[in-house]
Design a protein around this motif. Structure first.
Motif, PDB file in Angstrom:
ATOM      1  N   MET A 110       7.006 -74.981 101.397  1.00 31.53           N
ATOM      2  CA  MET A 110       7.848 -75.135 100.271  1.00 31.53           C
ATOM      3  C   MET A 110       7.242 -75.778  99.134  1.00 31.53           C
ATOM      4  SD  MET A 110      11.309 -77.511 100.489  1.00 31.53           S
ATOM      5  CE  MET A 110      10.554 -78.705 101.025  1.00 31.53           C
ATOM      6  N   ASN A 111       6.227 -76.821  99.230  1.00 32.18           N
ATOM      7  CA  ASN A 111       5.781 -77.547  98.240  1.00 32.18           C
ATOM      8  C   ASN A 111       4.873 -76.411  97.452  1.00 32.18           C
ATOM      9  OD1 ASN A 111       5.230 -80.616 100.045  1.00 32.18           O
ATOM     10  ND2 ASN A 111       6.656 -80.024  98.901  1.00 32.18           N
ATOM     11  N   TYR A 112       4.228 -75.398  98.201  1.00 32.38           N
ATOM     12  CA  TYR A 112       3.411 -74.405  97.253  1.00 32.38           C
ATOM     13  C   TYR A 112       4.094 -73.239  96.832  1.00 32.38           C
ATOM     14  CZ  TYR A 112      -0.792 -76.957  98.535  1.00 32.38           C
ATOM     15  OH  TYR A 112      -1.887 -77.974  98.428  1.00 32.38           O
ATOM     16  N   ALA A 113       5.433 -73.435  96.946  1.00 28.84           N
ATOM     17  CA  ALA A 113       6.108 -72.085  96.525  1.00 28.84           C
ATOM     18  C   ALA A 113       5.831 -71.773  94.938  1.00 28.84           C
ATOM     19  CB  ALA A 113       7.685 -72.470  96.169  1.00 28.84           C
ATOM     20  N   GLU A 114       5.626 -70.527  94.702  1.00 24.84           N
ATOM     21  CA  GLU A 114       5.304 -69.944  93.212  1.00 24.84           C
ATOM     22  C   GLU A 114       6.296 -70.241  92.571  1.00 24.84           C
ATOM     23  OE1 GLU A 114       2.523 -68.387  92.369  1.00 24.84           O
ATOM     24  OE2 GLU A 114       1.589 -68.462  94.226  1.00 24.84           O
ATOM     25  N   LEU A 115       6.111 -70.772  91.128  1.00 17.21           N
ATOM     26  CA  LEU A 115       7.228 -71.503  90.549  1.00 17.21           C
ATOM     27  C   LEU A 115       7.234 -70.337  89.191  1.00 17.21           C
ATOM     28  CD1 LEU A 115       6.201 -75.087  90.398  1.00 17.21           C
ATOM     29  CD2 LEU A 115       7.760 -74.101  91.740  1.00 17.21           C
ATOM     30  N   GLY A 116       6.706 -69.633  89.243  1.00 16.99           N
ATOM     31  CA  GLY A 116       7.010 -68.204  87.959  1.00 16.99           C
ATOM     32  C   GLY A 116       6.300 -68.913  86.582  1.00 16.99           C
ATOM     33  N   ASP A 117       7.024 -68.392  85.672  1.00 19.29           N
ATOM     34  CA  ASP A 117       6.746 -68.720  84.264  1.00 19.29           C
ATOM     35  C   ASP A 117       7.520 -69.865  83.876  1.00 19.29           C
ATOM     36  OD1 ASP A 117       5.754 -68.749  81.840  1.00 19.29           O
ATOM     37  OD2 ASP A 117       7.151 -67.103  81.000  1.00 19.29           O
ATOM     38  N   THR A 118       7.339 -71.087  84.366  1.00 23.07           N
ATOM     39  CA  THR A 118       8.291 -72.436  84.165  1.00 23.07           C
ATOM     40  C   THR A 118       7.305 -73.373  83.561  1.00 23.07           C
ATOM     41  OG1 THR A 118       7.873 -73.125  86.422  1.00 23.07           O
ATOM     42  CG2 THR A 118      10.278 -71.605  86.158  1.00 23.07           C
ATOM     43  N   SER A 119       7.820 -74.342  83.024  1.00 26.40           N
ATOM     44  CA  SER A 119       7.129 -75.566  82.653  1.00 26.40           C
ATOM     45  C   SER A 119       7.779 -76.790  82.710  1.00 26.40           C
ATOM     46  CB  SER A 119       6.804 -75.330  81.123  1.00 26.40           C
ATOM     47  OG  SER A 119       7.849 -75.174  80.291  1.00 26.40           O
ATOM     48  N   GLY A 120       6.943 -78.057  82.526  1.00 26.54           N
ATOM     49  CA  GLY A 120       7.667 -79.248  82.527  1.00 26.54           C
ATOM     50  C   GLY A 120       7.955 -79.905  83.949  1.00 26.54           C
ATOM     51  N   TYR A 121       8.092 -81.069  83.810  1.00 25.91           N
ATOM     52  CA  TYR A 121       7.996 -81.875  85.027  1.00 25.91           C
ATOM     53  C   TYR A 121       9.479 -82.614  85.473  1.00 25.91           C
ATOM     54  CZ  TYR A 121       3.018 -81.934  84.821  1.00 25.91           C
ATOM     55  OH  TYR A 121       1.850 -81.575  84.892  1.00 25.91           O
ATOM     56  N   GLY A 122       9.608 -83.126  86.339  1.00 25.47           N
ATOM     57  CA  GLY A 122      11.037 -84.132  86.776  1.00 25.47           C
ATOM     58  C   GLY A 122      11.932 -82.893  87.024  1.00 25.47           C
ATOM     59  N   TRP A 123      13.271 -83.380  86.944  1.00 26.27           N
ATOM     60  CA  TRP A 123      14.508 -82.443  87.288  1.00 26.27           C
ATOM     61  C   TRP A 123      14.336 -81.130  86.952  1.00 26.27           C
ATOM     62  CZ3 TRP A 123      16.644 -85.691  90.288  1.00 26.27           C
ATOM     63  CH2 TRP A 123      16.615 -87.013  90.248  1.00 26.27           C
ATOM     64  N   ILE A 124      14.497 -80.329  87.759  1.00 29.12           N
ATOM     65  CA  ILE A 124      14.451 -78.886  87.521  1.00 29.12           C
ATOM     66  C   ILE A 124      15.710 -78.193  86.913  1.00 29.12           C
ATOM     67  CG2 ILE A 124      14.366 -76.639  88.491  1.00 29.12           C
ATOM     68  CD1 ILE A 124      12.753 -77.506  90.862  1.00 29.12           C
ATOM     69  N   GLN A 125      15.904 -77.781  85.807  1.00 27.07           N
ATOM     70  CA  GLN A 125      17.160 -77.436  85.092  1.00 27.07           C
ATOM     71  C   GLN A 125      17.656 -75.950  85.721  1.00 27.07           C
ATOM     72  OE1 GLN A 125      18.165 -79.670  82.464  1.00 27.07           O
ATOM     73  NE2 GLN A 125      16.870 -80.760  84.012  1.00 27.07           N
ATOM     74  N   PRO A 126      18.887 -75.760  85.083  1.00 25.97           N
ATOM     75  CA  PRO A 126      19.342 -74.365  85.735  1.00 25.97           C
ATOM     76  C   PRO A 126      18.585 -73.223  85.230  1.00 25.97           C
ATOM     77  CG  PRO A 126      20.977 -75.878  84.901  1.00 25.97           C
ATOM     78  CD  PRO A 126      19.925 -76.684  84.623  1.00 25.97           C
ATOM     79  N   SER A 127      17.716 -73.599  84.317  1.00 28.09           N
ATOM     80  CA  SER A 127      17.006 -72.544  83.574  1.00 28.09           C
ATOM     81  C   SER A 127      15.505 -72.113  84.456  1.00 28.09           C
ATOM     82  CB  SER A 127      16.652 -72.709  82.010  1.00 28.09           C
ATOM     83  OG  SER A 127      15.795 -73.729  82.230  1.00 28.09           O
ATOM     84  N   GLY A 128      15.217 -73.179  85.051  1.00 26.84           N
ATOM     85  CA  GLY A 128      14.211 -73.225  86.052  1.00 26.84           C
ATOM     86  C   GLY A 128      13.004 -74.186  85.448  1.00 26.84           C
TER      87      GLY A 128
END
Length: 308
Positions: A125-143
């Protein structure tokens, strides 16, 4: 400031919400124990076991759908999201019901036998591929993550101004509850000192990885539910799990698994200490707000014994 109380709902109200959502009536709506912030009910729809969570906190389930799709698409046993919506002041999220009960209710022997599988699922789970996302902290609905850096996330997380959130006015806890300002500030300064070890690392964080959010049939882990999803150092989840499975040495089991898999974690002890301060500080104010004074005192003493 009084202790937080989640929304209390009659079954009839929940049935009406589900009928409005699906267009027809569900069967067997029943309350489910657990959930400090959500009211939870089980039901069946078209022969399928489902769960609905309801909360009066604004934006309570904004990222549920995104995270469920992110994890289930990569084979991680997380509850699939079946729908979301609003009913008056309530937000709700509907998901599949995973078989099994809470891991916390398993016997000590059952917990021990499932620990290797649990550590393997946590790592995946921790190593899940995150795709084309950026930023830290709370995950927004956009990813995207809500903050440009980990440090900005944690300073915002513990800032005094939390208008419109569960923590609005939380500094009042220093006057009205067992929360001690000098203890909190001491641990917060320690958190900032250790944050430099956590800052470079960006992975998926469940955020509430404890045995009440881990399901089991007594023989194997059947799924993961809920969470306070964020991007950052994955050792946040290990820090959350540590100490929740009785006498089991979760940290040693984790290190043994990483060694077997050839996974090298730089600055492990420093990062875990930073993670323990982060989760510990949040738990201190949560225990105080909920009126759990004994849990507060035990955790306070543990935090003060950590490295400075």
């Amino acid at each position: 400031m009084t202790a937080y109380e989640k929304a209390r709902l009659e079954i009839g109200r929940v049935e009406d919400i589900l009928k409005q959502h699906f267009g027809s009536s569900p069967a067997g709506v029943m309350p489910v124990e657990g959930g400090n912030l959500s009211s939870v009910f089980s039901f069946k729809y078209e022969g399928r076991g489902c769960i609905i969570k309801l909360s009066d906190m604004d934006g309570a389930y904004n990222t549920e759908g995104y995270v469920a799709n992110l994890l289930t698409s990569q084979g991680i046993p997380f509850a699939k999201c079946l729908g979301q919506g609003k009913s008056g002041t309530l937000s709700y999220s509907i998901s599949e019901r995973i078989r099994g009960g809470n891991l916390i209710d398993c016997s000590d022997h059952e917990k021990q036998s499932q620990l290797p599988e649990l550590i393997e699922i946590l790592t995946r789970m921790n190593y899940a591929e995150l795709g084309d996302t950026s930023g830290y902290g709370w995950i927004q609905p956009s990813g995207a993550g809500a903050y440009p850096s980990w440090r900005e996330y944690i300073t915002s997380f513990f800032a005094e101004d939390q208008s419109g959130t569960f923590w609005e006015g939380w500094h009042g806890l220093f006057q009205s509850t067992c929360l001690e300002k000098d203890v909190f500030e001491e641990c917060y300064h320690r958190l900032l000192a250790y944050a430099k070890y956590n800052e470079p690392h960006r992975y998926f964080i469940h955020g509430d990885f404890q045995p009440w959010n881990i399901l089991s049939d007594g023989r194997q882990i059947t799924g993961i539910i809920d969470g306070n999803f964020a991007y950052g150092d994955f050792l946040i989840d290990l820090a959350t799990l540590n100490g929740t499975l009785g006498e089991l040495d979760v940290v040693q089991a984790y290190q043994d698994y990483q060694n077997r898999e050839g996974i090298i974690i730089p600055d492990f002890h420093e990062r875990l200490t930073g993670a323990r301060y982060f989760k510990g500080l949040d738990a201190l104010r949560f225990y105080a707000k909920m009126g759990w004074d004994d849990a507060y005192r035990q955790l306070r003493d543990e935090l003060l014994q950590l490295p400075e």
